[in-house]
Design an enzyme around this catalytic site. Sequence first.
Site, PDB file in Angstrom:
ATOM      1  N   ALA A  45      27.814  31.204  34.411  1.00 35.78           N
ATOM      2  CA  ALA A  45      26.512  30.472  33.855  1.00 35.78           C
ATOM      3  C   ALA A  45      25.761  31.790  33.306  1.00 35.78           C
ATOM      4  CB  ALA A  45      25.543  29.777  34.836  1.00 35.78           C
ATOM      5  N   GLU A  82      34.414  27.179  37.652  1.00 34.45           N
ATOM      6  CA  GLU A  82      34.418  25.613  37.589  1.00 34.45           C
ATOM      7  C   GLU A  82      34.801  24.852  36.577  1.00 34.45           C
ATOM      8  OE1 GLU A  82      30.150  26.885  39.036  1.00 34.45           O
ATOM      9  OE2 GLU A  82      30.347  25.386  40.529  1.00 34.45           O
ATOM     10  N   GLU A 124      28.184  32.957  43.145  1.00 28.38           N
ATOM     11  CA  GLU A 124      26.904  32.616  42.900  1.00 28.38           C
ATOM     12  C   GLU A 124      26.320  32.874  44.439  1.00 28.38           C
ATOM     13  OE1 GLU A 124      29.573  30.878  42.056  1.00 28.38           O
ATOM     14  OE2 GLU A 124      29.128  29.622  40.333  1.00 28.38           O
ATOM     15  N   GLY A 149      30.636  29.652  37.061  1.00 27.82           N
ATOM     16  CA  GLY A 149      30.841  28.299  36.069  1.00 27.82           C
ATOM     17  C   GLY A 149      31.988  28.390  35.331  1.00 27.82           C
TER      18      GLY A 149
HETATM   19  N1  3HC Z   1      24.907  35.839  32.389  1.00 28.41           N
HETATM   20  C1  3HC Z   1      24.334  36.495  31.766  1.00 28.41           C
HETATM   21  N2  3HC Z   1      24.334  37.839  31.363  1.00 28.41           N
HETATM   22  C2  3HC Z   1      25.432  38.311  32.093  1.00 28.41           C
HETATM   23  C3  3HC Z   1      26.100  37.630  33.084  1.00 28.41           C
HETATM   24  C4  3HC Z   1      25.988  36.192  33.302  1.00 28.41           C
HETATM   25  N3  3HC Z   1      26.640  35.552  33.896  1.00 28.41           N
HETATM   26  N4  3HC Z   1      27.267  38.529  33.636  1.00 28.41           N
HETATM   27  C5  3HC Z   1      27.071  39.731  33.064  1.00 28.41           C
HETATM   28  N5  3HC Z   1      26.028  39.575  31.985  1.00 28.41           N
HETATM   29  C6  3HC Z   1      25.386  40.734  31.109  1.00 28.41           C
HETATM   30  C7  3HC Z   1      24.873  41.860  31.993  1.00 28.41           C
HETATM   31  O1  3HC Z   1      23.723  41.698  32.157  1.00 28.41           O
HETATM   32  C8  3HC Z   1      25.226  43.019  31.008  1.00 28.41           C
HETATM   33  O2  3HC Z   1      24.217  42.951  30.179  1.00 28.41           O
HETATM   34  P1  3HC Z   1      23.408  44.542  29.504  1.00 28.41           P
HETATM   35  O3  3HC Z   1      24.593  45.170  28.799  1.00 28.41           O
HETATM   36  O4  3HC Z   1      22.583  43.755  28.570  1.00 28.41           O
HETATM   37  O5  3HC Z   1      22.807  45.212  30.727  1.00 28.41           O
HETATM   38  C9  3HC Z   1      26.718  42.797  30.165  1.00 28.41           C
HETATM   39  O6  3HC Z   1      26.593  41.077  30.400  1.00 28.41           O
HETATM   40  C10 3HC Z   1      27.651  43.504  30.862  1.00 28.41           C
HETATM   41  O7  3HC Z   1      27.739  43.175  32.104  1.00 28.41           O
HETATM   42  P2  3HC Z   1      28.054  44.222  33.166  1.00 28.41           P
HETATM   43  O8  3HC Z   1      27.523  45.489  32.879  1.00 28.41           O
HETATM   44  O9  3HC Z   1      28.110  43.895  34.749  1.00 28.41           O
HETATM   45  O10 3HC Z   1      29.806  44.335  32.710  1.00 28.41           O
HETATM   46  P3  3HC Z   1      31.122  44.565  33.997  1.00 28.41           P
HETATM   47  O11 3HC Z   1      32.249  44.880  32.963  1.00 28.41           O
HETATM   48  O12 3HC Z   1      30.654  45.858  34.633  1.00 28.41           O
HETATM   49  O13 3HC Z   1      31.170  43.567  34.417  1.00 28.41           O
HETATM   50  C11 3HC Z   1      31.295  41.055  35.220  1.00 28.41           C
HETATM   51  C12 3HC Z   1      31.574  42.086  34.142  1.00 28.41           C
HETATM   52  C13 3HC Z   1      32.286  41.413  36.276  1.00 28.41           C
HETATM   53  C14 3HC Z   1      31.546  39.815  34.491  1.00 28.41           C
HETATM   54  C15 3HC Z   1      29.927  41.190  35.778  1.00 28.41           C
HETATM   55  O14 3HC Z   1      29.000  41.255  34.711  1.00 28.41           O
HETATM   56  C16 3HC Z   1      29.480  39.949  36.607  1.00 28.41           C
HETATM   57  O15 3HC Z   1      29.949  40.035  37.979  1.00 28.41           O
HETATM   58  N6  3HC Z   1      28.690  39.083  36.122  1.00 28.41           N
HETATM   59  C17 3HC Z   1      28.028  38.098  36.880  1.00 28.41           C
HETATM   60  C18 3HC Z   1      28.906  37.006  37.201  1.00 28.41           C
HETATM   61  C19 3HC Z   1      28.198  35.777  37.855  1.00 28.41           C
HETATM   62  O16 3HC Z   1      27.512  36.196  38.889  1.00 28.41           O
HETATM   63  N7  3HC Z   1      28.733  34.610  37.530  1.00 28.41           N
HETATM   64  C20 3HC Z   1      28.100  33.472  38.282  1.00 28.41           C
HETATM   65  C21 3HC Z   1      26.894  33.149  37.421  1.00 28.41           C
HETATM   66  S1  3HC Z   1      25.969  31.939  38.329  1.00 28.41           S
HETATM   67  C22 3HC Z   1      26.839  30.318  37.986  1.00 28.41           C
HETATM   68  O17 3HC Z   1      27.972  30.321  37.326  1.00 28.41           O
HETATM   69  C23 3HC Z   1      26.297  29.169  38.458  1.00 28.41           C
HETATM   70  C24 3HC Z   1      27.225  27.988  38.196  1.00 28.41           C
HETATM   71  O18 3HC Z   1      27.661  27.662  39.472  1.00 28.41           O
HETATM   72  C25 3HC Z   1      26.625  26.659  37.820  1.00 28.41           C
END
Ligand code: 3HC
Length: 695
Positions: A61, A103, A123, A100
């Site tokens: 997400a 998912e 998450e 997501g």
């Molecule tokens: N939403 C919004 N922005 C995100 C994001 C997300 N899910 N994931 C990464 N970004 C952004 C970062 O903030 C960063 O922004 P910036 O350049 O402005 O600082 C940019 O994308 C690049 O991210 P990273 O520097 O972390 O890049 P990496 O290549 O090192 O890592 C990644 C990539 C492994 C995808 C890592 O970003 C990550 O783990 N992201 C989060 C993943 C996550 O937590 N997903 C679950 C979200 S909650 C969800 O899905 C709810 C659902 O169940 C309904």
Amino acid sequence: MVVSLSRQGNVGIITVDHPPVNAISAAVRAGILEALAQAQADGALEALVLAASGRTFMAGADITEFAKGPAGPTFHEVCQALEAAPKPIVAALHGTAFGGGLELALCCTARVAVPSAQVGLPEVKLGILPGAGGTQRLPRLVGVAAALDIIVSGDPVAAPQAAKAGVVDALIEGDLLAGAVAYAQSLLAKGQPYRRVRDITIDPESIPADFFAAARARFAKERRNQFAPQKIVDAVEAAVVLDIDAGLERERALIAECFVHPQARALQHVFFAERQVAKIPNLAKETQSRPIAKVAIIGAGTMGGGIAMNFANAGIPVTLLEVSAEGLERGLGVVRKNYEASAAKGKLTAAQVEARMAHITPTLAYSDLADADLIIEAVFETLDVKRQVFQELDKVAKAGAILASNTSYLSIDTIAQYTTRPADVVGLHFFSPANVMRLLEIVRGEKTAPDVLATSLELARRIKKIGVVAGNCHGFIGNRMLEGYGREANLLVLEGASPAQVDKVLFDFGMPMGAFAMSDMAGLDIGYRSRKERQLTNLQARAGRVGDKLVEAGRLGLKSGAGFYDYAPGSRTPMPSDATAQIIAQVQAGEGISARKIDDQEILERCFFALVNEGLKILGEGMAYRASDIDIVYINGYGFPAYRGGPMHWAENAIGLKTLLERLQHYAAQTGAPWWTPAPLLERLVSEGRSLASI
Ligand code: 3HC
Ligand code: NAI
């Protein structure tokens, strides 16, 4: 267009293109629904592929939307549409199919992945649970116990393992899209009915009666104080006891509970703080990092050996210099022992141990450092030795080499003066054990060049550390703040609390261990020596009196079997000590202090408010770029619980800056101690009604 539909024969390809990580924003959700509707209406299309362009499949997400509240179509609507589609859909995974993203893939008919892909439901690391069906569909696919572990850990699973577990149906070597299209054709060839994860049933009888109670108890311990893991158990239990639609509804109710919990806000703050920390304000765009292909380390002691391991692990050759052959042998012996311990746990193969050892070249000659791009000094903590080393480095290091010191407290500016190239000098302060701890404080001297800072931050990432830039002050960010915390813990004991009472409050708050258990582990002689070397005021010295007497009585901590606590032979479990109680009573008598009953709230306030006040001073002096950088230091270097967001986030959100100011003023008036004077920055923020993020 963030989502498009293209065609390859009878297969429609829905592609998400929303850089950098294809986060599933409202526009992406709407785009998928629209592309899906188009594809369904197109009679020439018989099957579909859901893919993403760029570096990754959808990584979850869009976290930036969490604070804004719901907008656009819900995840639930997208999931339902994918799952209800009569045409089979193959999700084509590469990069990180997280949250997501995974998912949505679980709502497709099948999933194919390149072998380098990772899947996961992270998450929990954001203080929430998978809210797009992950807690209901994953247990159906991989089993309840395996799903619970994946969801509570939040850790990624590599595609080959995911294939074994049944999350991924096929691994695609070569072109992913071509493989996904071929897989879609094979589904068409097999014909209906297409399998849907939602139709898999879980037999409640197959789950041991006490499974969920045991899981709750386990996570109450392993994930102490944490809200989301318990809610995840509730959600996975719903997958067993309810039908899928009721389970999905339960999941939605549970994620809603998580979203409003302060831990979710704290952990989301940490997520963004971790990404902010690598950004140097006002860094010229054209700044180029210096290439780092060869590293050298001076000193193969506790820190030098651990630091060397980081580079060897990253495949960067490292030369290790000592004063004597014995010193080298001892240092390399410890490194080898560490690697062999990892091998014994199955984390490394014997060949990997040898390959890593081969990356470390021992030497006694400074001339061997002439081709190093980065040289890190980790010798004894005295200016005299540091001077000798840096003068020598100045003679042998090549032009442009970065000269770094791992000093804990000494001035980087003073060290830089020992060379003719202060712009190349920086502090690289690793934490012990250096091969394990994630934090790297990058200390900016007055003359440190911007590209040296940028290179250090990039290097931190390469060796899997989190780099935080700190200004050059006594103790930099972390140790400077720790001083007040330790001082208050000790004063509280002098005033009447027991070490065990103080430690329990700190542990219950979420610290990995209390201040006294930590001192015993580190060795009380370290603080003793440093107190003897420093000019302390009487008020400051008082806090060390009990520690001094313990050392003088031969109680050096865990290593001597007794410190603030007693330890049974061979045990690391601290036990309250009568001998220590007597020493405390003696010091109290000597200081004219009559012990009083101290409540837990005072312990909490004094230890953590002292810590935070120092953090605010650091911030006000420009020794940290942002409050959130300080949070990152404390979470990664000192075990401050991430679910409280770090000390600065906690102070602002759980306490409030105004209350903090009032309590600091209270302790200042009560004790007259100069360190309780509120940081000028705090007074300014409170009077202007501003937040820490506004600085
Ligand atoms: N939403 C919004 N922005 C995100 C994001 C997300 N899910 N994931 C990464 N970004 C952004 C970062 O903030 C960063 O922004 P910036 O350049 O402005 O600082 C940019 O994308 C690049 O991210 P990273 O520097 O972390 O890049 P990496 O290549 O090192 O890592 C990644 C990539 C492994 C995808 C890592 O970003 C990550 O783990 N992201 C989060 C993943 C996550 O937590 N997903 C679950 C979200 S909650 C969800 O899905 C709810 C659902 O169940 C309904
Ligand atoms: P240590 O005493 O374990 O190791 C120092 C090593 O340097 C010894 O092996 C010694 O033989 C070698 N050495 C001394 N003079 C030398 C010289 N002129 N040339 C080459 N080698 C020389 O010390 P430790 O704990 O590794 O500390 C090193 C530095 O790291 C210090 O500045 C310390 O403040 C800092 N530090 C220590 C931490 C810790 O927890 N031990 C944490 C973070 C930083």
